[in-house]
Design an enzyme around this catalytic site. Structure first.
Site, PDB file in Angstrom:
ATOM      1  N   GLY A  72      26.867 -90.217 -17.721  1.00 15.21           N
ATOM      2  CA  GLY A  72      26.607 -88.835 -18.134  1.00 15.21           C
ATOM      3  C   GLY A  72      25.396 -88.330 -17.374  1.00 15.21           C
ATOM      4  O   GLY A  72      24.609 -89.130 -16.853  1.00 15.21           O
ATOM      5  N   HIS A  75      28.726 -97.962 -10.966  1.00 14.78           N
ATOM      6  CA  HIS A  75      30.025 -97.453 -11.446  1.00 14.78           C
ATOM      7  C   HIS A  75      31.173 -98.366 -11.003  1.00 14.78           C
ATOM      8  O   HIS A  75      31.652 -98.243  -9.876  1.00 14.78           O
ATOM      9  CB  HIS A  75      30.262 -96.038 -10.912  1.00 14.78           C
ATOM     10  CG  HIS A  75      29.381 -95.024 -11.558  1.00 14.78           C
ATOM     11  ND1 HIS A  75      29.729 -94.371 -12.721  1.00 14.78           N
ATOM     12  CD2 HIS A  75      28.155 -94.574 -11.235  1.00 14.78           C
ATOM     13  CE1 HIS A  75      28.759 -93.552 -13.071  1.00 14.78           C
ATOM     14  NE2 HIS A  75      27.781 -93.658 -12.190  1.00 14.78           N
ATOM     15  N   GLU A  80      34.163 -98.155 -11.890  1.00 14.30           N
ATOM     16  CA  GLU A  80      35.445 -97.426 -11.890  1.00 14.30           C
ATOM     17  C   GLU A  80      35.759 -96.763 -10.561  1.00 14.30           C
ATOM     18  O   GLU A  80      36.898 -96.382 -10.311  1.00 14.30           O
ATOM     19  CB  GLU A  80      35.467 -96.389 -13.033  1.00 14.30           C
ATOM     20  CG  GLU A  80      34.552 -95.178 -12.870  1.00 14.30           C
ATOM     21  CD  GLU A  80      33.093 -95.423 -13.284  1.00 14.30           C
ATOM     22  OE1 GLU A  80      32.663 -96.578 -13.291  1.00 14.30           O
ATOM     23  OE2 GLU A  80      32.393 -94.438 -13.570  1.00 14.30           O
ATOM     24  N   SER A  84      60.545 -76.441 -16.620  1.00 13.05           N
ATOM     25  CA  SER A  84      60.062 -75.644 -15.489  1.00 13.05           C
ATOM     26  C   SER A  84      60.514 -76.234 -14.155  1.00 13.05           C
ATOM     27  O   SER A  84      60.426 -75.591 -13.124  1.00 13.05           O
ATOM     28  CB  SER A  84      58.530 -75.602 -15.509  1.00 13.05           C
ATOM     29  OG  SER A  84      58.022 -76.881 -15.184  1.00 13.05           O
ATOM     30  N   GLY A  85      60.979 -77.495 -14.199  1.00 11.52           N
ATOM     31  CA  GLY A  85      61.299 -78.168 -12.944  1.00 11.52           C
ATOM     32  C   GLY A  85      60.106 -78.964 -12.432  1.00 11.52           C
ATOM     33  O   GLY A  85      60.201 -79.672 -11.442  1.00 11.52           O
ATOM     34  N   GLY A  86      58.971 -78.857 -13.113  1.00  9.79           N
ATOM     35  CA  GLY A  86      57.800 -79.673 -12.772  1.00  9.79           C
ATOM     36  C   GLY A  86      58.001 -81.068 -13.354  1.00  9.79           C
ATOM     37  O   GLY A  86      58.881 -81.287 -14.190  1.00  9.79           O
ATOM     38  N   VAL A  87      57.159 -82.000 -12.925  1.00 13.61           N
ATOM     39  CA  VAL A  87      57.385 -83.397 -13.322  1.00 13.61           C
ATOM     40  C   VAL A  87      57.219 -83.598 -14.832  1.00 13.61           C
ATOM     41  O   VAL A  87      58.022 -84.309 -15.454  1.00 13.61           O
ATOM     42  CB  VAL A  87      56.512 -84.374 -12.485  1.00 13.61           C
ATOM     43  CG1 VAL A  87      55.067 -84.020 -12.508  1.00 13.61           C
ATOM     44  CG2 VAL A  87      56.698 -85.802 -12.934  1.00 13.61           C
ATOM     45  N   SER A  94      57.606 -81.524 -17.610  1.00 12.35           N
ATOM     46  CA  SER A  94      58.701 -81.083 -18.486  1.00 12.35           C
ATOM     47  C   SER A  94      59.996 -81.824 -18.142  1.00 12.35           C
ATOM     48  O   SER A  94      60.824 -82.076 -19.012  1.00 12.35           O
ATOM     49  CB  SER A  94      58.886 -79.565 -18.439  1.00 12.35           C
ATOM     50  OG  SER A  94      59.227 -79.124 -17.153  1.00 12.35           O
ATOM     51  N   SER A  95      60.152 -82.221 -16.877  1.00 13.14           N
ATOM     52  CA  SER A  95      61.373 -82.944 -16.497  1.00 13.14           C
ATOM     53  C   SER A  95      61.420 -84.321 -17.152  1.00 13.14           C
ATOM     54  O   SER A  95      62.459 -84.731 -17.686  1.00 13.14           O
ATOM     55  CB  SER A  95      61.432 -83.136 -14.974  1.00 13.14           C
ATOM     56  OG  SER A  95      61.424 -81.896 -14.336  1.00 13.14           O
ATOM     57  N   LYS A 146      48.978 -88.467 -15.479  1.00 11.00           N
ATOM     58  CA  LYS A 146      50.008 -88.000 -14.544  1.00 11.00           C
ATOM     59  C   LYS A 146      50.700 -89.151 -13.797  1.00 11.00           C
ATOM     60  O   LYS A 146      51.922 -89.166 -13.661  1.00 11.00           O
ATOM     61  CB  LYS A 146      49.338 -87.068 -13.523  1.00 11.00           C
ATOM     62  CG  LYS A 146      50.303 -86.244 -12.716  1.00 11.00           C
ATOM     63  CD  LYS A 146      50.728 -85.065 -13.514  1.00 11.00           C
ATOM     64  CE  LYS A 146      51.525 -84.059 -12.754  1.00 11.00           C
ATOM     65  NZ  LYS A 146      51.752 -82.864 -13.579  1.00 11.00           N
TER      66      LYS A 146
END
Ligand code: XMP
Length: 510
Positions: free
Chosen positions: A54, A168, A170, A222-225, A227-228, A366
């Site tokens: 932070g 870090h 990560e 929508s055809g986006g990943v 919602s598909s 994602k």
């Protein structure tokens, strides 16, 4: 399922930490430090906790603090950067601030023997970004790593399984960061790696099946990943009771509407309603040139179209949405300024009433959604589709939108995408597209003067789209795209390449 809590103190890498944990097949969830109490942590049964970094100093009046009882829950904790300093402070150590001790960037770190550093060489490179440092360790803690400037680059109280690192792990710049997180998860927290996408699909489909049995579910595709993938999961669970509505506003890329329809109706056999609403949208947009007004009109018109469809469908019991984890995470940071009003076309009207909302992807990042999409057999081009703005080509046709301009842009954009694909450069850039200028310029073809549109090509490289670099595409690819566009698309006499990064520009031109 075992899970790790990422306690967010406002660090810029909090999502990255959670993703890195999940890469080891351990489920991680992020909670802002002020939204979960120690009692709730105890009840939730976490296998481990990570305090994030932070931008604060532990002694600032406004800096985020936490109840030190968390250190005595018996749950292993890893503090990172600010989280490390906070842990030291909470346990009675001393944190100091000195410009001369600040470290930024790749730094050599020497580690001692500790479960946290199993299979990590005694010297390696880590990523540092700090001015404050731990000047005195708390009681029962020992230093287990150091750098030239930092005596306690890592510390631990092995008895209580409390670990802290000033660097870090990560970020990829820390050579053994992945190994260090792995050690925390498996050597210290005793995790078993039970977060697997196959299991996720099986259990989600199963749960949705029982939860939604006999109910009608409505999904705006929508055809986006996102919602598909949500649509295919739901279809597996409830079959024909899922009704997908796909609104084609005529602002999609070349052949995109047909592709979505074929994929979901023919390949997956879904009950899909395609609403061809191009005329409706174009007439509302006629004469409009101001970008924010375009967005507003498109957002509102979407709502009207859905309302009309909902009326035809009758009563809707359940609304399904492709919400994913980054959409639902509350951050420990403050709000940042809104530069553009991003309209997501999934926005639905309040007047459509439904009893329930299901969001089957709300726990996934994602990349995990994509993995699920691949496993479900959704075509690769859809799963790896680059981001596409809700208002579509409306924000890429500068100025007034006409059917003719849309067609010109669709052709130019398709050629650009073909050339990128032909040169196998899809992974070199995160978003790439063409933009049609509002003004014309003079050219010459054969012996004749031409007067046509200018197309700008844009390709950007970015992790999060908050900032972006213009992608250094090879000249040969740009040359081929330019030559094909001017030859194959009538009315285009000039092609330019956008070499502005974000900031100061945005990714889209409008
Ligand atoms: P900007 O232009 O803001 O774009 O730098 C960042 C990312 O957001 C996408 N974008 C949108 N997405 N509705 C969306 O759903 C919008 O109105 C919108 N405007 C921009 C853009 O394509 C890029 O990926």
């Amino acid at each position: 399922m075992e899970k790790i809590l990422v306690l967010d103190f406002g660090g810029q890498y909090n999502q990255l930490i959670a993703r890195r944990v999940r890469e080891h097949h351990v489920y991680a969830e992020i909670k802002p430090y002020n939204k979960i109490t120690v009692a709730e942590i105890r009840r939730a049964g976490y296998a481990g906790i990570i305090f994030t970094g932070g931008p604060h100093s532990v002694y600032d009046k406004t800096s985020p603090h936490y109840d030190s009882a968390v250190l005595d829950l018996g749950i292993p904790i890893l503090g990172i950067c600010y989280g490390d300093q906070l842990m030291a402070y909470m346990a009675g150590g001393t944190v100091s601030s000195a410009e001369s001790s600040s470290e930024y960037g790749k730094t050599k770190v020497c580690v001692n023997c500790s479960p946290l550093f199993k299979d990590v060489p005694s010297e390696s490179i880590c990523w540092m970004s700090h001015t404050d440092y731990i000047s005195q360790l708390p009681e029962h803690f020992v230093g287990v790593a150091h750098t030239d400037k930092c005596s306690y680059a890592a510390m631990c109280d092995a008895e209580r399984k409390l670990y802290g690192v000033q660097f870090h792990p990560e970020v990829t710049h820390t050579d053994y960061g992945k190994q260090i997180l792995k050690n925390f998860l498996f050597e210290i927290c005793g995790c078993h790696a039970d977060w697997k996408m196959d299991d996720f699909i099986r259990s989600t489909v199963d749960n949705l099946h029982w939860k939604l049995k006999g109910k009608k579910v409505f999904l705006a595709l929508s055809g986006g990943v996102d919602s598909s993938v949500a649509a295919v999961l739901l279809h597996k669970a409830i079959g024909e009771n899922l009704v997908c509505v796909f609104v084609d506003h005529g602002l999609l890329r070349k052949n995109e509407g047909d592709f979505v329809e074929q994929t979901f109706r023919d390949r997956f056999g879904m009950s899909l309603i395609r609403v061809n609403a191009q005329d409706r949208f174009l007439s509302k947009l006629s004469g409009v040139t101001e970008p924010e007004q375009k967005r507003k009109i498109i957002g509102e018109e979407f709502i009207r179209v859905f309302e009309d469809e909902a009326k035809k469908l009758g009563e809707i019991q359940v609304l399904a949405q492709g919400t994913i984890y980054p959409d639902v995470i509350e951050s420990g940071k403050g709000d940042s300024a809104v530069i553009k009003s991003h309209h997501n076309v999934g926005g639905l009207p309040d007047v459509i009433s439904f009893d329930e909302i299901v969001e089957p992807l709300r726990d996934l990042f994602k990349d995990e959604v994509r993995e699920v999409g691949e496993k479900l057999g959704i075509p690769h081009e859809l799963v790896w589709r680059q981001p596409f703005p809700g208002p579509g080509l409306a924000v890429r046709v500068l100025g007034e939108i006409t059917e003719e301009k849309l067609e010109i842009l669709q052709e130019a954009d398709a050629i650009f995408r073909e050339e990128i694909a032909g040169a196998h450069l899809e992974t070199m850039t995160n978003q790439y597209f063409a933009v049609l200028m509002d003004s014309k310029s003079v050219g010459v073809m054969g012996d004749a003067r031409t007067y046509g549109y200018t197309v700008a090509l844009r390709a950007v490289s970015t992790d999060d789209f908050m900032t972006a670099e213009w992608t250094r595409l090879p000249y040969e690819v740009l040359e081929r795209a330019s030559s094909r566009i001017t030859n194959e698309v009538k009315s285009i006499s000039r092609v330019v390449y956008d070499i502005t990064s974000k900031p100061p520009a945005t990714v889209e031109w409008e």
